[in-house]
Design a protein around this motif. Structure first.
Motif, short mmCIF file in Angstrom:
data_model
loop_
_atom_site.label_atom_id
_atom_site.label_comp_id
_atom_site.label_asym_id
_atom_site.label_seq_id
_atom_site.Cartn_x
_atom_site.Cartn_y
_atom_site.Cartn_z
N LEU A 31 8.48 -16.13 -87.28
CA LEU A 31 7.25 -15.58 -86.71
C LEU A 31 6.07 -16.29 -87.37
CD1 LEU A 31 8.30 -11.82 -86.71
CD2 LEU A 31 8.24 -13.38 -84.74
N VAL A 56 1.73 -6.49 -86.22
CA VAL A 56 2.81 -6.42 -85.22
C VAL A 56 4.03 -7.19 -85.73
CG1 VAL A 56 3.51 -7.13 -82.89
CG2 VAL A 56 1.30 -6.03 -83.25
N PHE A 57 3.81 -8.38 -86.25
CA PHE A 57 4.91 -9.19 -86.78
C PHE A 57 5.62 -8.45 -87.91
CE2 PHE A 57 3.47 -13.79 -85.60
CZ PHE A 57 3.73 -13.53 -84.27
N ARG A 58 4.86 -7.81 -88.77
CA ARG A 58 5.46 -7.08 -89.90
C ARG A 58 6.38 -5.97 -89.40
NH1 ARG A 58 1.15 -5.62 -93.81
NH2 ARG A 58 1.56 -7.76 -94.42
N ARG A 59 5.90 -5.19 -88.44
CA ARG A 59 6.73 -4.11 -87.89
C ARG A 59 7.98 -4.67 -87.21
NH1 ARG A 59 1.58 -2.28 -86.49
NH2 ARG A 59 1.85 -2.88 -84.30
N HIS A 60 7.79 -5.72 -86.44
CA HIS A 60 8.91 -6.34 -85.74
C HIS A 60 9.92 -6.92 -86.74
CE1 HIS A 60 11.11 -8.09 -82.48
NE2 HIS A 60 10.83 -9.33 -82.82
N ALA A 61 9.43 -7.56 -87.77
CA ALA A 61 10.31 -8.13 -88.79
C ALA A 61 11.15 -7.04 -89.45
CB ALA A 61 9.48 -8.87 -89.85
N GLU A 63 12.06 -4.19 -88.17
CA GLU A 63 13.07 -3.75 -87.20
C GLU A 63 14.23 -4.74 -87.14
OE1 GLU A 63 10.91 -3.43 -83.53
OE2 GLU A 63 9.85 -1.61 -84.16
N LEU A 64 13.91 -6.02 -87.10
CA LEU A 64 14.95 -7.05 -87.07
C LEU A 64 15.80 -7.01 -88.33
CD1 LEU A 64 12.84 -9.98 -85.59
CD2 LEU A 64 14.77 -8.84 -84.46
#
Length: 151
Positions: A31, A56-61, A63-64
């Protein structure tokens, strides 16, 4: 165990080059705020948009990572507080967290940026800007580096 890689350094340090290599070798989801902003037609110096995108990237990361996927974040991570927060959050979802600090002398950064500034579509970063950024950057010391997992 999933792994979170934080690319830390000033512009021109080689964060994207290393991140691309890691993402391909592992594999991992990479990302990169600069690439997403450019792709969306957003000014790379739009601080408010960048902050939202990085959140947003932090939250998505996270989750991943929680689902077992390795993630490479290219935010630069200039502040100790931000690095500490991601270390805590990554570990909270059961991930190893590695800090990849690219410590490059300012003269070499200037040289690299002068080359990159000539490429079409690249955001121009001047020596004066880089010197300002260097004044804001909180380089990790040995004690901080020891907090992170080693790869």
């Amino acid at each position: 165990m999933s792994r979170l890689f934080l690319m830390c350094g000033l512009p021109g340090a080689g964060k994207t080059t290393l991140a691309r290599r890691l993402a391909a070798e592992l594999p991992a989801v990479r990302l990169c705020p600069d690439e997403w902003m450019a792709g969306l037609g957003v000014d790379l110096f739009d601080i408010a948009f960048r902050a939202e995108l990085e959140a947003v990237f932090r939250r998505h990361a996270l989750e991943l990572l929680a689902s077992g996927v390795d993630v490479v974040l290219e935010n630069g991570f200039w502040s100790r507080a931000e690095r500490a927060e991601l270390l805590r959050d990554g570990r909270a979802v059961g991930a190893a967290v590695e800090l990849r600090y690219l410590d490059v002398p300012i003269e070499e950064l200037v040289r690299r940026l002068e080359v990159r500034n000539r490429e079409p579509g690249e955001a121009v970063i001047t020596r004066a800007m880089l010197e300002d950024y260097a004044g804001l950057f909180e380089a990790p010391d040995a004690a901080e580096l020891a907090l992170f997992d080693q790869g």
